[in-house]
Design a protein around this motif. Structure first.
Motif, mmCIF file in Angstrom:
data_model
loop_
_atom_site.group_PDB
_atom_site.id
_atom_site.type_symbol
_atom_site.label_atom_id
_atom_site.label_comp_id
_atom_site.label_asym_id
_atom_site.label_seq_id
_atom_site.Cartn_x
_atom_site.Cartn_y
_atom_site.Cartn_z
ATOM 1 N N GLY B 54 0.168 -9.122 -2.138
ATOM 2 C CA GLY B 54 0.715 -10.107 -1.220
ATOM 3 C C GLY B 54 -0.335 -10.751 -0.362
ATOM 4 O O GLY B 54 -1.517 -10.345 -0.366
ATOM 5 N N PHE B 55 0.084 -11.766 0.319
ATOM 6 C CA PHE B 55 -0.790 -12.440 1.279
ATOM 7 C C PHE B 55 0.045 -12.677 2.529
ATOM 8 O O PHE B 55 0.989 -13.460 2.511
ATOM 9 N N LEU B 66 -5.406 -13.160 8.718
ATOM 10 C CA LEU B 66 -5.048 -13.323 7.307
ATOM 11 C C LEU B 66 -5.173 -11.979 6.593
ATOM 12 O O LEU B 66 -6.180 -11.292 6.761
ATOM 13 N N GLY B 67 -4.189 -11.641 5.801
ATOM 14 C CA GLY B 67 -4.193 -10.317 5.180
ATOM 15 C C GLY B 67 -3.823 -10.302 3.719
ATOM 16 O O GLY B 67 -2.677 -9.951 3.386
ATOM 17 N N PRO B 68 -4.769 -10.673 2.823
ATOM 18 C CA PRO B 68 -4.497 -10.454 1.404
ATOM 19 C C PRO B 68 -4.536 -8.964 1.087
ATOM 20 O O PRO B 68 -5.345 -8.225 1.662
ATOM 21 N N LEU B 69 -3.681 -8.518 0.198
ATOM 22 C CA LEU B 69 -3.577 -7.082 -0.067
ATOM 23 C C LEU B 69 -3.108 -6.855 -1.497
ATOM 24 O O LEU B 69 -2.259 -7.600 -2.014
ATOM 25 N N ILE B 70 -3.691 -5.864 -2.140
ATOM 26 C CA ILE B 70 -3.160 -5.422 -3.436
ATOM 27 C C ILE B 70 -3.189 -3.892 -3.446
ATOM 28 O O ILE B 70 -4.163 -3.278 -3.010
ATOM 29 N N ALA B 71 -2.099 -3.296 -3.893
ATOM 30 C CA ALA B 71 -1.977 -1.831 -3.858
ATOM 31 C C ALA B 71 -1.437 -1.341 -5.195
ATOM 32 O O ALA B 71 -0.221 -1.116 -5.341
ATOM 33 N N PHE B 90 -6.375 -2.147 -1.566
ATOM 34 C CA PHE B 90 -7.493 -3.040 -1.253
ATOM 35 C C PHE B 90 -6.926 -4.097 -0.312
ATOM 36 O O PHE B 90 -6.030 -4.846 -0.692
ATOM 37 N N GLU B 91 -7.481 -4.150 0.877
ATOM 38 C CA GLU B 91 -6.887 -4.993 1.906
ATOM 39 C C GLU B 91 -7.990 -5.648 2.731
ATOM 40 O O GLU B 91 -8.942 -4.983 3.148
ATOM 41 N N ALA B 92 -7.858 -6.943 2.913
ATOM 42 C CA ALA B 92 -8.815 -7.642 3.778
ATOM 43 C C ALA B 92 -8.110 -7.981 5.089
ATOM 44 O O ALA B 92 -6.945 -8.374 5.091
ATOM 45 N N LEU B 352 3.746 -14.080 1.224
ATOM 46 C CA LEU B 352 4.344 -13.886 -0.100
ATOM 47 C C LEU B 352 4.089 -12.450 -0.534
ATOM 48 O O LEU B 352 3.011 -11.908 -0.290
ATOM 49 N N THR B 353 5.072 -11.830 -1.157
ATOM 50 C CA THR B 353 4.851 -10.493 -1.726
ATOM 51 C C THR B 353 5.279 -10.497 -3.188
ATOM 52 O O THR B 353 6.176 -11.252 -3.579
ATOM 53 N N TYR B 354 4.609 -9.661 -3.964
ATOM 54 C CA TYR B 354 4.871 -9.629 -5.405
ATOM 55 C C TYR B 354 4.803 -8.186 -5.898
ATOM 56 O O TYR B 354 3.908 -7.433 -5.513
#
Lengths: 114, 366
Positions: B54-55, B66-71, B90-92, B352-354
């Motif tokens: 998600g972002f 701003l927080g892009p993230l993938i888990a 992984f999160e920025a 947005l989340t996916y």
């Protein structure tokens, strides 16, 4: 004194484990027969209310959908179906994560892989 | 919960620890011998990667972030009863520096859990490794970005789970039907002190503690209630406890969730109703994909200060709207107002989340 308490604690744990295992084995047999017979349409009338294969399959589908909505919906929107082997892995994961019962898991997997 | 200090345990604890470990080991060894169960109805499982991405853009007190993230969650089944599961995040966390309009930040990597599960029988699953602390329901079940209705964490989340939200040790858990009307679920765990740090990864720390959670689930009413207890075996050796509940009325697209938790570090609660607009008689295509959410929460400071909890009494109200484009993909937004002695502020989120699922092998055949 400590030794006695240790022994008592170990004995209690062992007895509890044994009881759980024995009960679990019996429950697994019941669940296996219930899910299998519901899916293949050979269940007894006492279980399904009818021995007709069509009704048994409908019962299995109904139970699967009910349990799928009740269990998956506890946390998230119920997802679409996944391919069977993926579903088996995801269901094992969810069984641990959401402490889904063995019976619910089998009905859900059958419903999701039909 | 502050980082563990590594104080040497007392002798009385050593005694209890020996008993606990011996008991767990005996149970672990006894279960597979006593029970041999086949699962003929289940297709052969295949390794899978599932997870969320998600972002999320948030404005916390006017400060954009701003927080892009993938888990991704890796699931590796072994045989009929074993499962290795691990989630890495992984999160920025990118924010503006004073005097600059550009966003800066670095990628944070964390291994949230890495555990080995053994499904001993329908009643017992044994887990060893690093696992999410099963205190309440949010940390274990509602935390993933694609599941949570609101993207902010409840204020009380760290009370029972600690800053890393994970434990290192062993856990026994399971769920079983008590009667035809309701199921019982439980989890009992022991965590050892851990100060392990991998390079470039968030520390894999955990506190030394024991705890448990139990609950009942009534499928027909779709009602779940339960409680958690935890005893810290280091520092001040305090107790924590909490209650959780969830209800999805079968006749309505409505859900309620909530938790109450209390410890020496603080106490509080959150309540979260969510309503899907599928029963609205107009614009049905859009309405049935739209969800309204609210969360009310309150936190009260405890006797012992904590770095991961608010320093003062805090109240927060949030309202959100989520829109589901399709299964797994949704837009999220929320507005919240936080009230505390440090000053009131607004908290906005939009993003947005996916949810994804990728088989690591042929997934379509049995």
């Amino acid at each position: 004194m400590r030794f006695r308490r240790s022994m008592l604690a170990c004995l209690s744990v062992l007895i509890l484990g044994a009881v759980l295992c024995a009960a679990g084995q019996e429950q697994a047999k019941v669940v296996d027969s219930k899910v299998s017979s519901a899916g293949t349409g050979t269940a007894s009338s006492s279980t399904l209310g009818s021995s007709k294969p069509v009704q048994a399959a409908a019962y299995s589908r109904f139970q699967g959908e009910q349990r799928y909505r009740a269990n998956c919906g506890r946390c998230h929107m119920a997802p679409h179906k996944f391919p069977p082997r993926m579903m088996a892995t995801i269901e094992r994961h969810m069984r641990v994560r959401a402490t889904i019962t063995n019976e619910d898991m089998k009905f859900i997997v059958r419903y999701m892989t039909e | 919960m502050p980082a563990a200090c590594g104080r040497r345990p007392s002798s009385s604890f050593s005694f209890h620890r020996r008993i606990s470990l011996l008991g767990a080991l005996l149970t672990f060894l006894a279960v597979p011998v006593l029970h041999a169960q086949e699962q003929p109805d289940i297709p052969k499982p295949v390794p899978v990667i599932i997870g969320g991405a998600g972002f999320i853009t948030s404005f916390d007190g006017g400060q954009p972030d701003l927080g892009p993230l993938i888990a991704p969650v890796l699931l590796v089944p072994i045989g009929d009863r074993w499962l290795i599961e691990s989630r890495t995040t992984f999160e920025a966390d990118m924010s503006q520096e004073p005097g600059s309009s550009a966003f800066h930040g670095q990628v944070l990597k964390s291994i949230d859990y890495l555990q080995l599960d053994f499904i001993a029988n329908p009643y017992v699953t044994v887990t060893v490794g690093r696992f999410l602390t099963p205190f309440g329901i949010f940390n274990e079940r509602l935390y993933p970005i694609w599941i949570r209705n609101l993207q902010t964490d409840p204020l009380i989340l760290p009370i029972g789970t600690g800053p890393s939200q994970a434990s290192t040790g062993a856990m026994v858990r399971g769920g079983f039907p008590a009667t035809s009307k309701f199921n019982i679920n439980y989890a009992v765990y022991f965590s050892a002190l851990s100060t392990v740090t991998l390079s470039n990864v968030t520390p894999l720390d955990s506190d030394r503690l024991v705890g448990g959670r139990a609950g009942i689930f009534i499928p027909n009413a779709r009602l779940e209630i339960g409680g958690s207890f935890e005893h810290l075996l280091q520092d001040e050796r305090s107790n924590s406890f909490g209650f959780h509940g969830g209800w999805q009325p079968p006749a309505l697209p409505l859900e309620f969730r909530g938790e109450y938790q209390r410890s020496a570090r603080g106490s509080g609660y959150w309540i979260e109703p969510a309503y899907r607009l599928s029963q609205v008689p107009f614009w049905q295509y859009a309405m049935r994909r739209t969800q309204l959410v609210a969360r009310m929460q309150q936190y009260f400071v405890g006797e012992i200060p904590s770095d991961s909890l608010p320093p003062v009494n805090t109240r927060q109200f949030e309202f959100g709207v989520n829109y589901y484009f399709r299964d797994g993909l949704r837009a999220v937004s929320s507005y919240g107002r936080q009230f505390s002695e440090l000053g009131n502020k607004n908290v906005w989120t939009v993003g947005l989340t996916y949810r994804f699922a990728i088989p690591l092998g042929p997934g379509g055949e049995n």
